[in-house]
Scaffold this motif. Structure first.
Motif, PDB file in Angstrom:
ATOM      1  N   ARG A  11       0.807  -1.251  -0.088  1.00 49.11           N
ATOM      2  CA  ARG A  11      -0.079   0.262  -0.121  1.00 49.11           C
ATOM      3  C   ARG A  11       0.995   1.264   0.076  1.00 49.11           C
ATOM      4  O   ARG A  11       0.473   2.185  -0.490  1.00 49.11           O
ATOM      5  CB  ARG A  11      -1.003  -0.166   1.217  1.00 49.11           C
ATOM      6  N   TRP A  12       2.060   1.087   0.425  1.00 42.33           N
ATOM      7  CA  TRP A  12       2.860   2.428   0.711  1.00 42.33           C
ATOM      8  C   TRP A  12       4.310   2.147  -0.070  1.00 42.33           C
ATOM      9  O   TRP A  12       4.647   1.071  -0.084  1.00 42.33           O
ATOM     10  CB  TRP A  12       3.541   2.497   2.068  1.00 42.33           C
ATOM     11  N   THR A  38      -0.001  -2.267   7.979  1.00 42.30           N
ATOM     12  CA  THR A  38      -0.435  -1.970   6.439  1.00 42.30           C
ATOM     13  C   THR A  38       1.002  -2.780   5.671  1.00 42.30           C
ATOM     14  O   THR A  38       1.707  -3.344   6.422  1.00 42.30           O
ATOM     15  CB  THR A  38      -0.221  -0.531   6.040  1.00 42.30           C
ATOM     16  N   PHE A  94       0.081   5.155  -1.974  1.00 39.31           N
ATOM     17  CA  PHE A  94       0.693   6.098  -0.975  1.00 39.31           C
ATOM     18  C   PHE A  94       1.909   6.265  -0.963  1.00 39.31           C
ATOM     19  O   PHE A  94       2.690   5.237  -1.235  1.00 39.31           O
ATOM     20  CB  PHE A  94       0.141   5.750   0.397  1.00 39.31           C
ATOM     21  N   GLU A 113      -2.288   6.153   6.708  1.00 44.67           N
ATOM     22  CA  GLU A 113      -3.199   5.589   5.871  1.00 44.67           C
ATOM     23  C   GLU A 113      -4.785   6.042   6.225  1.00 44.67           C
ATOM     24  O   GLU A 113      -5.549   5.798   5.486  1.00 44.67           O
ATOM     25  CB  GLU A 113      -2.997   4.171   5.534  1.00 44.67           C
ATOM     26  N   THR A 117      -7.370   7.788   3.630  1.00 39.55           N
ATOM     27  CA  THR A 117      -8.410   6.885   3.147  1.00 39.55           C
ATOM     28  C   THR A 117      -9.749   7.256   3.192  1.00 39.55           C
ATOM     29  O   THR A 117     -10.342   7.492   4.352  1.00 39.55           O
ATOM     30  CB  THR A 117      -8.463   5.471   3.426  1.00 39.55           C
TER      31      THR A 117
END
Length: 265
Positions: A11-12, A38, A94, A113, A117
């Motif tokens: 995600r990152w 995450t 992200f 996050e 979001t």
């Protein structure tokens, strides 16, 4: 498998530029390994180090094959050039910019996050704390800075060490590197461009701990007058402030980004 890795694609992207940080780079790498809640991809950008920084990083990460790591090198001196090199490799929703001498708590990315979001925010600014964040002094610092963020919501309140963005919004803003701004304080100029894409946010639990050595940076500071005027200038006039007023003053003082490679420690 460590808690920083979740099912599915990361995600990152965490971009860490560094220049001769062999003595410090273990700190953010340890923070990346410890992230929880995450998933992340670590992008390390060597900005022409000659102290074995990359070798140190590779040794530290050799025991963590579950963490996806990208090693890059940027030949043009300047942290924002290294950030731009790293951002070009970002494929995640992200992106977080970290410094090579700064510690981040295990909940850092998960907290950012949550803020980014499902809402209007295009970025989040972390709070820099130079003592125990859970101590009374640390608590006061976090709440005071969060209040400042809310009151002065159209301004920058953290350096690149504490900036978290939605990747799509950062691309629309032109990325970390602005050819119109070759000076120091590029992190504030970046926040100005990001605010044109949407609002920024923060939280008392989104904090980090930069090295105390950062207090020795007189060669890259703006004056009290410039700082006060920055806060007093309405957002609609911030283009004038940065690209006409402040750029001229910085040019006369030769406060170019090369100054960031000079160190007082």
């Amino acid at each position: 498998m460590v808690a920083s890795i979740a099912e599915g694609p990361p995600r990152w992207s965490v971009v860490i530029p560094y220049f001769n940080e062999a003595a410090f780079i273990a700190t953010p790498i340890g923070s990346a390994i410890a992230q929880q809640g995450t998933s992340l991809r670590l992008i390390l950008v060597d900005n022409r180090s000659d102290d074995g920084s990359e070798a140190c990083a590779r040794q530290l990460l050799a025991g963590h094959p579950e963490l996806e790591v990208v090693y890059l090198r940027e030949e043009t001196p300047g942290q924002n050039h290294a950030l731009a090199r790293g951002f070009a490799a970002v494929e995640t929703p992200f992106v977080a910019f970290w410094d090579a001498d700064t510690a981040y708590p295990p909940h850092y990315l998960a907290s950012a996050e949550r803020l980014l979001t499902g809402g209007p925010f295009v970025g989040a600014q972390a709070i820099d704390v130079y003592c125990d964040p859970l101590s009374p002094a640390g608590w006061l610092r976090r709440w005071r800075m969060r209040l400042t963020q809310r009151v002065l919501s159209r301004q920058g309140h953290t350096g690149s060490f504490g900036q978290c963005f939605r990747s799509d919004a950062l691309r629309l803003a032109g990325g970390p590197l602005s050819l119109a701004w070759p000076f120091v304080l590029y992190d504030h100029e970046l926040i100005h461009r990001m605010l044109k894409q949407g609002p920024l946010t923060g939280a008392t639990d989104l904090w980090c701990q930069p090295s105390p050595r950062r207090s020795a940076n007189a060669h890259v500071r703006w004056t009290l007058f410039e700082r006060v005027l920055y806060h007093a200038t309405p957002f609609a006039l911030k283009d004038w402030f940065f690209y006409r007023f402040l750029a001229g003053r910085f040019e006369r003082r030769r406060m170019v980004q090369a100054n960031l490679r000079k160190r007082d420690w």
